[in-house]
Scaffold this active site. Structure first.
Site, PDB file in Angstrom:
ATOM      1  N   ASP A  32       0.817  -1.212   0.000  1.00 42.05           N
ATOM      2  CA  ASP A  32       0.000   0.000   0.000  1.00 42.05           C
ATOM      3  C   ASP A  32       0.858   1.273   0.000  1.00 42.05           C
ATOM      4  OD1 ASP A  32      -2.175  -1.615   0.032  1.00 42.05           O
ATOM      5  OD2 ASP A  32      -2.683  -1.296   2.135  1.00 42.05           O
ATOM      6  N   GLU A  34       3.719   1.813  -1.368  1.00 39.74           N
ATOM      7  CA  GLU A  34       4.237   2.114  -2.704  1.00 39.74           C
ATOM      8  C   GLU A  34       3.128   2.676  -3.593  1.00 39.74           C
ATOM      9  OE1 GLU A  34       6.765   2.402  -6.053  1.00 39.74           O
ATOM     10  OE2 GLU A  34       7.050   2.436  -3.889  1.00 39.74           O
ATOM     11  N   TYR A  35       1.909   2.107  -3.466  1.00 41.85           N
ATOM     12  CA  TYR A  35       0.774   2.629  -4.230  1.00 41.85           C
ATOM     13  C   TYR A  35       0.534   4.097  -3.862  1.00 41.85           C
ATOM     14  CZ  TYR A  35      -3.930   3.205  -6.121  1.00 41.85           C
ATOM     15  OH  TYR A  35      -5.015   3.663  -6.827  1.00 41.85           O
ATOM     16  N   ASP A  36       0.545   4.375  -2.567  1.00 43.77           N
ATOM     17  CA  ASP A  36       0.312   5.752  -2.117  1.00 43.77           C
ATOM     18  C   ASP A  36       1.378   6.701  -2.670  1.00 43.77           C
ATOM     19  OD1 ASP A  36      -1.868   4.879  -0.708  1.00 43.77           O
ATOM     20  OD2 ASP A  36      -0.819   4.755   1.209  1.00 43.77           O
ATOM     21  N   LEU A  82     -35.958  -9.308 -16.293  1.00 42.50           N
ATOM     22  CA  LEU A  82     -35.983 -10.715 -16.691  1.00 42.50           C
ATOM     23  C   LEU A  82     -37.250 -11.390 -16.204  1.00 42.50           C
ATOM     24  CD1 LEU A  82     -32.315 -11.773 -15.818  1.00 42.50           C
ATOM     25  CD2 LEU A  82     -33.235 -11.181 -18.061  1.00 42.50           C
ATOM     26  N   GLU A 121     -24.936 -17.555 -14.253  1.00 44.54           N
ATOM     27  CA  GLU A 121     -24.324 -16.643 -13.287  1.00 44.54           C
ATOM     28  C   GLU A 121     -25.250 -16.468 -12.090  1.00 44.54           C
ATOM     29  OE1 GLU A 121     -22.261 -12.991 -15.276  1.00 44.54           O
ATOM     30  OE2 GLU A 121     -24.021 -13.486 -16.471  1.00 44.54           O
ATOM     31  N   LYS A 123     -27.435 -14.372  -9.512  1.00 37.16           N
ATOM     32  CA  LYS A 123     -28.162 -13.112  -9.630  1.00 37.16           C
ATOM     33  C   LYS A 123     -27.857 -12.275  -8.392  1.00 37.16           C
ATOM     34  CE  LYS A 123     -32.713 -11.145 -10.617  1.00 37.16           C
ATOM     35  NZ  LYS A 123     -32.666 -10.134  -9.549  1.00 37.16           N
ATOM     36  N   ASP A 125     -27.802  -9.431  -5.650  1.00 38.58           N
ATOM     37  CA  ASP A 125     -28.875  -8.624  -5.073  1.00 38.58           C
ATOM     38  C   ASP A 125     -28.356  -7.211  -4.856  1.00 38.58           C
ATOM     39  OD1 ASP A 125     -31.328  -8.003  -4.102  1.00 38.58           O
ATOM     40  OD2 ASP A 125     -31.080  -8.974  -2.155  1.00 38.58           O
ATOM     41  N   TYR A 233     -22.347  -8.155 -16.305  1.00 39.18           N
ATOM     42  CA  TYR A 233     -22.997  -9.381 -16.786  1.00 39.18           C
ATOM     43  C   TYR A 233     -23.432  -9.293 -18.244  1.00 39.18           C
ATOM     44  CZ  TYR A 233     -27.123  -6.635 -15.303  1.00 39.18           C
ATOM     45  OH  TYR A 233     -28.059  -5.644 -15.116  1.00 39.18           O
ATOM     46  N   LYS A 321     -35.238 -17.847  -9.419  1.00 36.20           N
ATOM     47  CA  LYS A 321     -35.132 -17.222  -8.097  1.00 36.20           C
ATOM     48  C   LYS A 321     -35.094 -18.274  -6.990  1.00 36.20           C
ATOM     49  CE  LYS A 321     -35.523 -13.204  -7.744  1.00 36.20           C
ATOM     50  NZ  LYS A 321     -36.634 -12.266  -7.919  1.00 36.20           N
ATOM     51  N   CYS A 415     -41.334 -13.067  36.388  1.00 34.23           N
ATOM     52  CA  CYS A 415     -40.872 -14.097  35.461  1.00 34.23           C
ATOM     53  C   CYS A 415     -42.050 -14.938  34.990  1.00 34.23           C
ATOM     54  CB  CYS A 415     -39.831 -14.981  36.138  1.00 34.23           C
ATOM     55  SG  CYS A 415     -39.333 -16.412  35.146  1.00 34.23           S
ATOM     56  N   CYS A 418     -41.304 -18.712  36.692  1.00 35.65           N
ATOM     57  CA  CYS A 418     -41.292 -18.986  38.138  1.00 35.65           C
ATOM     58  C   CYS A 418     -41.946 -17.896  38.975  1.00 35.65           C
ATOM     59  CB  CYS A 418     -39.859 -19.210  38.615  1.00 35.65           C
ATOM     60  SG  CYS A 418     -38.836 -17.715  38.600  1.00 35.65           S
ATOM     61  N   CYS A 445     -34.553 -12.554  35.103  1.00 31.00           N
ATOM     62  CA  CYS A 445     -35.277 -13.138  36.223  1.00 31.00           C
ATOM     63  C   CYS A 445     -34.273 -13.400  37.335  1.00 31.00           C
ATOM     64  CB  CYS A 445     -35.932 -14.454  35.783  1.00 31.00           C
ATOM     65  SG  CYS A 445     -36.424 -15.530  37.152  1.00 31.00           S
ATOM     66  N   CYS A 451     -35.648 -21.185  39.212  1.00 29.76           N
ATOM     67  CA  CYS A 451     -36.488 -20.992  38.023  1.00 29.76           C
ATOM     68  C   CYS A 451     -36.245 -22.164  37.080  1.00 29.76           C
ATOM     69  CB  CYS A 451     -36.123 -19.675  37.331  1.00 29.76           C
ATOM     70  SG  CYS A 451     -36.969 -19.408  35.758  1.00 29.76           S
TER      71      CYS A 451
END
Length: 789
Positions: A32, A34-36, A82, A121, A123, A125, A233, A321, A415, A418, A445, A451
């Site tokens: 990270d 090096e990326y920065d 669909l 594939e 589906k 959500d 997709y 589905k 309770c 009991c 309780c 109890c």
């Protein structure tokens, strides 16, 4: 071209490649930091050369001011919905219609006829979106909207890290509209909700709502802060050439840097489609993201064109589905159950409704704070959610459907089992020099083992598989033993006689002998199992193992003061007080004594583990006394100055000597003086030190050499299905090598063992760059330590 312009182009290409490897392939090639460095260099060059800034630059993922509204986008090729299949017969009918529409040979007595290849594939959500690339550069992002007209969400789409701002490679069409789903993985959703709650915000109901809400923010900076992902997709508008099959098109999109589903498959014929549906359904809960079905598309694009469309859906695709996971129903009543610890928990009684293929008539409400958060009243119409084997949960109230006679939910004063008093728990937060008491979310309780509900649950826990593991003592049998008065505590199990059991419902000679034999064989439990079986609040299996391994004997665990327990890893002061309070309770001590008197012989008892010998220091002891104004640094200064606890006490009362001491504020010196002016505090500190001596943890104790275990200090995580051993066996092997086995992946995780079906934990390991072993590599690693399966 100037040197700056050339370097900017080079940096953009490098950064896009690294983005692709990190966010799409899960194969980062640089750290990270090096990326920065590369990113910051690009920012600096663009700031110095603003005329060279373009929309496809990685620095432009979040830019500009918030919008006041979204502009409309007309879809050149409509984004149609669909058709749905809810049963296998529906999919078979779809396949028949496809073959008839293409005038392909039908099956008869002599054969099954022509078979169609389908692209398969999951589906996802989430929210359907369109990405428009012109000459390989992302020019626009849009929502589906009504299929013909959507909203321009270009600024927000650019913030999604796995969406390329510029396509990779070559050969892409001059105009390419990519279609896919923006979604939120389960781990990202959980982290987002945790942040929402921590900041006092309202949690999202589910990942789909979270993704949709995040994508439609007028301020792209808000969208950028959300863990959104994209998966393509298909395509819409295209000016140029593409391959001739659906699968090949998706694979081409992958080559151009776009993320696709790792579950993409080609099925030959409808039976292979059904097999794919069943396989994904079985693995659904282990996936890193939510899905609500499977999409099947005719793979041949020529066939797709020939089949065409009906009113608002293609004839060549269908969504099979899964059974619904959310439904509406009516809250008939709220009843209250009493658990092992006395917690009085509200349970929703519902008008029966089918959710995810199961009839649901009850749902958890967790506690009264959750009832208040939902604004729940008896008679309400509610949304119920069920995910796999998870207990159904009330997600929300449909307030506009509330009837006039709806009534509020009230916690019972007594309770329901009991009749004992029900009281609200108190939360004690301990800080330097003070305790803060607030109301907890749980009601209890106070009847304890008098109890029957608590007694039954306590015994069910005591005999469970991970505790004493007494085979044959199921819930119903435990309830019967309590109901007929044969068992009043776990210790009574060891006094049961043949003539008492054989007359019970469901028992005969053989079953009676088997049960008594199982009870007899449980008389030599490992210390860790016994501690876990006691049902100490907040002490799970891992904490029980830690107590047994570290302290080595029941006597030390029973006697341990809260402050001493906090020298053990992962034992905080609140849990330490729960452990200490449990063993201080006279009734609990009596039951433990009876268990030992009736023949239980604890195994694996011995000395304090060498790892904890002489582990304490005087500075740590001072710090754990929680004297106001004295933190770790001040405690160390005091310890260095005084050298012993007795000298610290003496120093606290020598105002002249204390006043010239360096390293303590005047306020801290006064707090020290006030603290040890109280004889009870002096006695408490001396008791802690004496126990450290007794246990061998004192800084003056002999330091023992720990026998090295190869995985000592490492944390491992198991996920997915293991085929050569059970998860429990794998866990035992790792623990025998000194590793801690955790239930979740974090930055502290050393390694993840991932079997088939591994989902969010595997994904998290990839995000954090943690080593992952498949089962074969894991078995090989065990063999290297001398463990052969």
């Amino acid at each position: 071209m100037t040197d700056s312009a050339a370097r900017i182009l080079q940096l953009r290409a490098e950064l896009e490649q690294h983005n692709h490897r990190y966010y799409v392939l899960d194969e980062p090639s640089i750290p990270d930091a090096e990326y920065d460095r590369l990113f910051n260099e690009l920012k600096a060059l663009e700031a110095a050369n603003p005329q060279l800034v373009t929309t496809d630059s990685p620095t432009q993922r979040v830019s500009g001011t918030p919008l006041t509204a979204f502009a409309e986008v007309q879809h050149e090729v409509p984004m149609l919905s669909l058709g749905n299949a809810f049963a296998e017969d529906d999919l078979l009918d779809f396949d028949r219609r496809v073959r008839e529409g293409l005038d392909l040979p039908a099956g008869d007595l002599f054969g099954g006829g022509a078979e169609i290849d389908y692209c398969c594939e999951p589906k996802l959500d989430g929210l359907a979106v369109s990405l428009l690339y012109v000459d390989g550069v992302l020019m626009r992002g849009a929502t589906r909207g009504d299929g013909s007209t959507g909203e321009d969400i270009s600024s927000n789409v650019r913030t999604i890290r796995n969406v390329p701002l510029k396509l990779q490679g070559s050969g892409w069409p001059a105009v390419l509209e990519v279609r896919g789903e923006v979604f939120m993985a389960k781990a990202g959703f959980d982290a987002l909700n945790a942040r929402q709650l921590a900041s006092g915000g309202k949690p999202f109901a589910n990942p789909r709502n979270a993704a949709a809400g995040s994508l439609r923010q007028l301020d792209a900076k808000v969208t950028a802060s959300r863990p959104l992902e994209f998966c393509c997709y298909g395509v819409g508008q295209v000016v140029g050439e593409l391959p001739s099959t659906q699968v090949a098109v998706i694979q081409a999109l992958k080559q151009w840097g776009l993320p696709i589903s790792k579950e993409l498959r080609l099925a030959h014929g409808v039976e292979e489609c059904l097999a794919y549906y069943r396989d994904i359904g079985a693995r659904r809960q282990a996936l890193a993201y939510e899905i609500d079905g499977v999409v099947f598309k005719v793979n041949d694009l020529g066939y797709q064109r020939e089949l065409g469309f009906r009113a608002r859906e293609p004839r060549w695709a269908i969504a099979h589905k899964f059974p619904a996971m959310e439904e509406l129903t009516e809250l008939l009543d709220v009843e209250f159950q009493v658990g092992r610890t006395g917690a009085v928990t509200p349970v929703a009684r519902l008008k029966p409704v089918q959710v995810a293929g199961v009839t649901v008539s009850n749902a958890t409400l967790h506690n009264m704070d959750e009832v208040a958060r939902l604004g729940l009243m008896v008679g309400d119409t509610v949304i119920i959610r069920r995910a796999g084997d998870v207990i159904p949960q009330v997600m929300a109230v449909v307030a506009e459907r509330r009837p006039a006679d709806a009534r509020p939910v009230a916690i019972p004063q007594s309770c329901p089992v009991c009749g004992s008093h029900v009281e609200r728990t108190q939360l004690v937060k301990r800080a330097k020099g003070r305790e803060t008491i607030s109301e907890g979310a749980v009601y209890r309780c106070v009847g304890r083992l008098s109890c029957e509900a608590q007694l039954k649950q306590a015994i069910i826990h005591f005999v469970s598989r991970r505790a004493l593991d007494i085979e044959g003592l199921g819930d119903k049998i435990v309830e019967q033993l309590v109901d007929v008065g044969l068992v009043h505590s776990p210790a009574d199990l060891y006094t049961l006689r043949y003539e008492q059991v054989v007359v019970l419902d469901g028992f005969a000679d053989l079953s009676t002998r088997n049960l008594l034999a199982a009870i007899e064989s449980s008389r030599q439990p490992a210390l860790a199992r016994f501690i876990y079986a006691l049902g100490i609040p907040d002490v799970g299996e891992e904490t029980a193992k830690l107590l047994a391994r570290a302290l080595g004997s029941l006597a030390r665990v029973q006697a341990a003061l809260p402050e001493v327990l906090t020298w053990l890893p992962d034992v905080g002061l609140e849990v330490a007080h729960e452990i200490h309070s449990f063993f201080e309770d006279e009734h609990n001590r009596t039951v433990i004594a009876q268990l030992l008197e009736r023949g239980l012989q604890l195994q694996d008892e011995g000395e304090l583990h060498a790892e904890f010998s002489a582990c304490a220091s005087l500075a740590e002891l001072i710090d754990k006394l929680n004297i106001a104004g004295i933190a770790a640094t001040g405690a160390k200064n005091l310890a260095d100055k005084a050298g012993s606890l007795q000298a610290v006490v003496a120093l606290s009362q020598d105002w002249l000597e204390l006043s010239v001491m360096k390293g303590l504020s005047e306020k801290a010196k006064q707090s020290l003086r006030d603290y040890f002016a109280n004889p009870a505090n002096v006695a408490r500190a001396e008791a802690i030190e004496q126990q450290l001596r007794d246990f061998g943890m004192h800084w003056g104790s002999e330091k023992k050499q720990a026998e090295g275990l190869p995985l000592a200090g490492q944390t491992w995580v198991l996920t997915g299905t293991l085929e050569l051993m059970s998860r429990d066996q794998a866990k035992q092997q790792l623990e025998s090598l000194g590793a801690k086995v955790a239930g979740s992946v974090s930055a502290k995780t050393h390694c993840v063992v991932a079997g088939p079906g591994a989902g969010s934990k595997l994904a998290k390991a990839g995000e954090l760059g943690i080593a992952v072993l498949d089962e074969a590599a894991f078995v090989e690693r065990l063999a290297g330590y001398g463990i052969v399966l």
